[in-house]
Design an enzyme around this catalytic site. Structure first.
Site, short mmCIF file in Angstrom:
data_model
loop_
_atom_site.label_atom_id
_atom_site.label_comp_id
_atom_site.label_asym_id
_atom_site.label_seq_id
_atom_site.Cartn_x
_atom_site.Cartn_y
_atom_site.Cartn_z
N GLN A 143 6.93 12.76 -13.63
CA GLN A 143 6.69 12.56 -12.25
C GLN A 143 7.63 13.16 -11.56
O GLN A 143 7.75 12.89 -10.15
CB GLN A 143 6.48 11.09 -11.90
CG GLN A 143 4.97 10.75 -12.61
CD GLN A 143 4.99 8.99 -12.61
OE1 GLN A 143 5.86 8.42 -12.24
NE2 GLN A 143 4.03 8.53 -13.14
N HIS A 172 8.52 6.85 -12.35
CA HIS A 172 8.69 6.02 -11.41
C HIS A 172 9.86 6.19 -10.56
O HIS A 172 10.72 5.58 -10.80
CB HIS A 172 8.66 4.41 -12.09
CG HIS A 172 7.42 4.11 -12.70
ND1 HIS A 172 7.17 2.90 -12.97
CD2 HIS A 172 6.31 4.92 -12.62
CE1 HIS A 172 6.05 2.75 -13.43
NE2 HIS A 172 5.42 3.97 -13.21
N GLU A 223 -0.30 -2.20 -3.62
CA GLU A 223 0.27 -3.13 -2.41
C GLU A 223 0.71 -2.20 -1.31
O GLU A 223 1.35 -1.11 -1.25
CB GLU A 223 1.40 -4.08 -3.02
CG GLU A 223 1.18 -4.97 -4.08
CD GLU A 223 2.32 -5.97 -4.52
OE1 GLU A 223 2.07 -6.64 -5.28
OE2 GLU A 223 3.58 -5.93 -3.84
N TYR A 282 10.23 -8.71 -3.32
CA TYR A 282 8.74 -8.53 -3.22
C TYR A 282 8.28 -8.45 -4.57
O TYR A 282 6.92 -7.99 -4.84
CB TYR A 282 8.73 -7.20 -2.56
CG TYR A 282 9.06 -6.97 -1.13
CD1 TYR A 282 8.06 -7.58 -0.30
CD2 TYR A 282 10.28 -6.92 -0.81
CE1 TYR A 282 8.29 -7.67 1.18
CE2 TYR A 282 10.56 -7.23 0.72
CZ TYR A 282 9.57 -7.76 1.38
OH TYR A 282 9.95 -7.87 2.99
N TYR A 293 -1.26 -1.66 -18.63
CA TYR A 293 -2.38 -0.69 -18.88
C TYR A 293 -3.27 -1.17 -20.22
O TYR A 293 -4.28 -0.77 -20.24
CB TYR A 293 -1.68 0.57 -19.01
CG TYR A 293 -1.13 1.02 -17.70
CD1 TYR A 293 -1.89 1.22 -16.68
CD2 TYR A 293 0.42 1.03 -17.56
CE1 TYR A 293 -1.39 1.68 -15.42
CE2 TYR A 293 0.80 1.52 -16.23
CZ TYR A 293 -0.22 1.82 -15.41
OH TYR A 293 0.44 2.16 -14.18
#
Length: 370
Positions: free
Chosen positions: A82, A147, A240, A250, A261
């Site tokens: 990513q 991430h 979210e 949070y 997963y």
């Protein structure tokens, strides 16, 4: 305390999936053959759109001219998984400074990577990024390809917010001595504001604004409340929308509405509501894999007022939500019939919606209601 209600707004557990009729939209394909585009930024005076491609290229698209050659002067990026070249944002004083800010994945000599941020000056001929300097690095470097986050937002008050993923190292989102799973706040020069919440706390990184974030993918200033909003990937379920406030937690991975997963519980999770953590404004029980985020604050199309648009990678559409204060309701989906992963969504100076599709033959789309 993590609450079920925020400003009397109930959480929506099951979002509707009604799609707008294709005939209700006009979609123009402005550019094709983009190799996994990630973000876009509009140059003033209708001079074009800067586009980042995850592999490491910064390109310029101009009406009537098409796509430029890659701009020179872009930093070397770590383009794996990513990671790669991520967000592009113009400095608030761009017309004076000509600064273009980039976020990107950067690796160390051991092959671990993290998110970095810097800026360079866009040359007058729009072909070069000059004197690029990196002013922020996510530390420690822990990612093996997952991430990164990377979205950047200026708040108009001299601050830059950066959303950072937890590099798929869950527990780090709660560690204040690490920059994983955080929203950080810098000045518009890249230094640390003295009023950041953890500036004087031993063992905490002074860049941190808020924490407990998993993998932020969309971030924007709400023009009606002048607050920062952020969306993030949950694991399996639990995407979210949050409003990251100063010093607040949070929840990830202690509090989540998703599961692993594998279908098993997240090992650290204590439930959806956990004391000392903040409740999301909105979440999806089934993850659409949210991406770019744009509030519609233009007079061009009255039917889109008070809407926020969020891209969806897995669901391959754009989610349309209505915003009333801090209350969010999903109205439906658009662009689903195209069957393409949506990476970024922006509102242009002309009031049209501009969309990037995350494909090897990615597209730049211009969208309007008929």
């Amino acid at each position: 305390m993590r609450r079920l209600f925020l400003c009397a707004a109930p959480l929506l557990l099951f979002a509707p999936h009604a799609s707008a009729e294709p005939s209700a939209l006009k979609v123009e394909v402005l550019q094709t053959k983009l190799d996994h585009p990630w973000s876009l930024a509009f140059l003033p005076d209708n001079r074009g759109i800067l586009l980042t491609l995850r592999g490491g290229q910064l390109r310029l698209w101009q009406a009537g001219e098409g796509l430029s050659d890659p701009l020179t002067g872009v930093p070397k990026v770590w383009a794996h998984g990513q990671g790669g070249l991520l967000d592009v944002v113009l400095a608030p004083d761009f017309e004076r400074s000509r600064r273009v800010w980039l976020s990107f994945a950067e690796a160390d000599h051991e092959g671990k990577a993290g998110t970095a941020v810097g800026y360079g000056r866009l040359s007058d001929d729009l072909k070069h990024l000059q004197a690029f300097q990196t002013v922020f690095r996510q530390m420690p470097k822990l990612s093996t390809g997952n991430h990164f986050g990377g979205r950047m937002v200026f708040d108009g008050k001299g601050h830059l917010f950066i959303g950072l993923g937890e590099n798929n190292q869950r527990a780090t989102a709660q560690d204040l001595d690490k920059l994983q799973g955080k929203v950080v706040r810098l000045t518009d020069e890249g230094s640390i504001p003295p009023d950041n919440p953890f500036v004087n706390q031993a063992g905490a990184r002074p860049e941190i604004w808020s924490y407990g974030i998993r993998n932020p993918q969309g971030m924007a200033m709400n023009p009606w409340s002048d607050t920062l909003w952020l969306n993030e990937h949950g694991p399996r379920g639990g995407d979210e929308i949050n409003i990251p406030e100063k010093g607040k937690n949070y929840g990830w991975p202690l509090a989540t509405w998703g599961m692993n997963y594998s279908g098993l519980k997240i090992p650290e999770a204590k439930g959806g509501i956990v004391e000392g953590t903040e409740q999301p404004v909105f979440y999806w029980e089934k993850s659409p894999a949210v991406s770019g985020m744009a509030f519609y604050n233009s007079d061009t199309f009255a039917q889109w007022r008070q809407k926020v648009f969020i891209g969806a990678l897995k669901d391959q559409d754009v989610i349309v939500l209505s915003v009333n204060g801090n209350q969010v309701t999903e109205d439906g989906r658009i662009l689903r019939e195209r069957g393409q992963r949506i990476r970024d969504v922006r509102v242009g100076p002309d009031g049209y919606l501009y969309v990037l599709t995350d494909e090897s033959d990615g597209q730049l789309l211009k969208v309007s209601p008929r």
